[in-house]
Design an enzyme around this catalytic site. Structure first.
Site, PDB file in Angstrom:
ATOM      1  CB  SER A  30      -6.207  -0.948  10.921  1.00 31.18           C
ATOM      2  OG  SER A  30      -7.444  -0.444  11.378  1.00 31.18           O
ATOM      3  CE  LYS A  71      -6.025   2.833  13.056  1.00 32.88           C
ATOM      4  NZ  LYS A  71      -6.979   2.025  12.287  1.00 32.88           N
ATOM      5  CB  SER A 103      -6.193  -0.618  15.905  1.00 28.26           C
ATOM      6  OG  SER A 103      -6.289  -0.528  14.493  1.00 28.26           O
TER       7      SER A 103
END
Length: 437
Positions: free
Chosen positions: A115, A118, A175
């Site tokens: 993640s 991101k 997230s």
């Protein structure tokens, strides 16, 4: 700080002697490999390893505390290439003010971004906002592909229209993989096209070893990054978008009546922490890019390959505390400080101050003054007229460990030319008596 003068003979010594005045001490070596070698030598000389403490005998049948097990595990690790050992498979810590690398462990080895990818998605969103092509109240529709995303989610409803600001919070705080797909499709039509844009922009930012295949960091063959690249991206996010970076500090958020906590536990655990992003996949383990500021000094840390959320929080906090505790920044020159004076040829003043246009800071081990050696190099005398701010020469700063870097030197004042009569007199004087100098 040492200052010395090294006069050198020019091709025509009577008209343009070359003056060198002792100047500054550098921060980084010519390459990362060289810096790593220098750093290891410095650590061996200035911070000798203490022998491991003997374990205390256990009392009764009590089990060892988890903290002691972790400490023993840390002591057993092989050292990082730069800095202390760490449980993380990959680690990189940098002081962005001085570009000093404090911790380096396989930081340019490809790894799964999870993640933390991101960060790149959000960087592009921030760019669109800053350029005025997007607004916080702009809205994007939720597709079936976005709604069907697994993993961490914002819990978006199919067909609903969501504001860009909510999607930003959904990606950073929650997230949300579903929010990433909405952004990707809203900005580029498809997630595949958006991923290509992510990779292209990453290259432009200097992330030379990153390839993105989706907007969320969901496992995908051929998708990878490095700890160093994520540190570069973190720094650019903080520097380029201070007006939006605040979203990374939000500790929790509620959307669709569902409250979720930010997985970045350092926002609560470690003083000064103000962002960035955690990540986890089966392949990559647990990772985090984080930044903290104390007394005006910022450190950026990226780790990956840890085994649990708890270990990630504990290890990241430990490394950040170590970075602030064991190193410090010293201001060698403030912006506008005079480093040296250069002689002026046919000017209303016979000298011009050479100043630093920006502050110069160096990072050194805590308790050890940097003791830089400074050399100012320029060709003089400088012919008048001289405009304030004109680049005149270069300051070379060398630290005790041999690292060097260069800074431009500028004229600190305007120096007009002499009048006609004064110029004639000065030239006659020079040609008649200059050979005596």
């Amino acid at each position: 700080m040492s200052l010395r003068i090294e006069p050198k003979r020019a091709l025509r010594a009577s008209l343009a002697p070359l003056l060198a005045v002792g100047l500054v001490g550098g921060l980084l070596g010519p390459s990362l490999d060289a810096f790593a070698q220098q750093e290891q030598q410095r650590r061996q000389q200035t911070q000798p390893q203490k022998p491991a403490a003997k374990p205390k005998p256990s009392q009764g049948t009590a089990t060892a505390k988890p903290e002691k097990s972790t400490a023993a595990k840390v002591e057993a690790l092989p050292p990082s290439q730069i800095g202390i050992g760490t449980l993380a498979r990959y680690a990189f810590m940098v002081d962005p003010q001085t570009s000093t690398v404090l911790l380096y462990k396989d930081a340019e080895t490809p790894m799964a971004p999870s993640s933390m990818a991101k960060l790149m998605t959000i960087y592009i969103v921030f760019e669109e906002l800053a350029a005025g092509r997007l607004k916080l109240d702009s809205r994007f529709r939720v597709s079936e592909r976005a709604r069907a995303m697994g993993g961490s989610r914002m819990f978006l409803e199919l067909g609903s229209e969501v504001s860009v600001e909510d999607l930003i919070k959904g990606i950073i705080v929650l997230s949300g993989n579903d929010a990433c797909v909405v952004i990707a499709e809203g900005l580029s039509g498809t997630e595949e096209a958006f991923a290509e844009r992510m990779t292209k922009r990453a290259r432009e930012l200097g992330m030379t070893k990153s390839v993105f295949k989706d907007a969320s960091g969901w496992p995908y063959e051929g998708q990878y990054t490095t700890a160093r690249d994520l540190a570069v991206l973190s720094h650019r996010t903080i520097e380029d978008f201070p007006q939006y970076y605040r979203y990374y500090a939000e500790q929790n958020w509620t959307y669709n009546n569902i409250r979720q906590e930010n997985r970045n536990r350092l926002l609560k655990l470690t003083p000064g922490t103000d962002g960035l992003k955690t990540g986890h996949t089966e392949e990559g383990g647990y990772g985090q890019a984080t930044s903290a500021v104390r007394d005006g000094r910022r450190l950026i840390l990226v780790v990956n390959g840890l085994t649990s959320m708890a270990e990630r929080a504990q290890e990241t906090a430990r490394l950040m505390e170590w970075g602030f505790r064991e190193s410090t920044n010293t201001t060698i020159f403030r912006a506008g400080d005079t480093v040296a004076e250069a002689p002026v040829w046919l000017g209303a003043q016979d000298k011009v101050p050479l100043v630093m246009p920006k502050a110069v800071l160096v990072t050194s081990p805590a308790g050890q003054p940097p003791s830089p050696r400074v050399i100012a190099r320029f060709e003089g005398p400088i012919p008048a007229p001289i405009a304030k701010g004109t680049k005149i020469g270069t300051a070379v700063i060398t630290l005790a460990d041999g690292k060097t870097m260069e800074y431009p030197l500028e004229a600190g004042a305007d120096v007009p030319r002499m009048g006609v009569v004064s110029r004639v007199g000065a030239m006659v004087k020079h040609y008649l008596f200059g050979w005596l100098s």
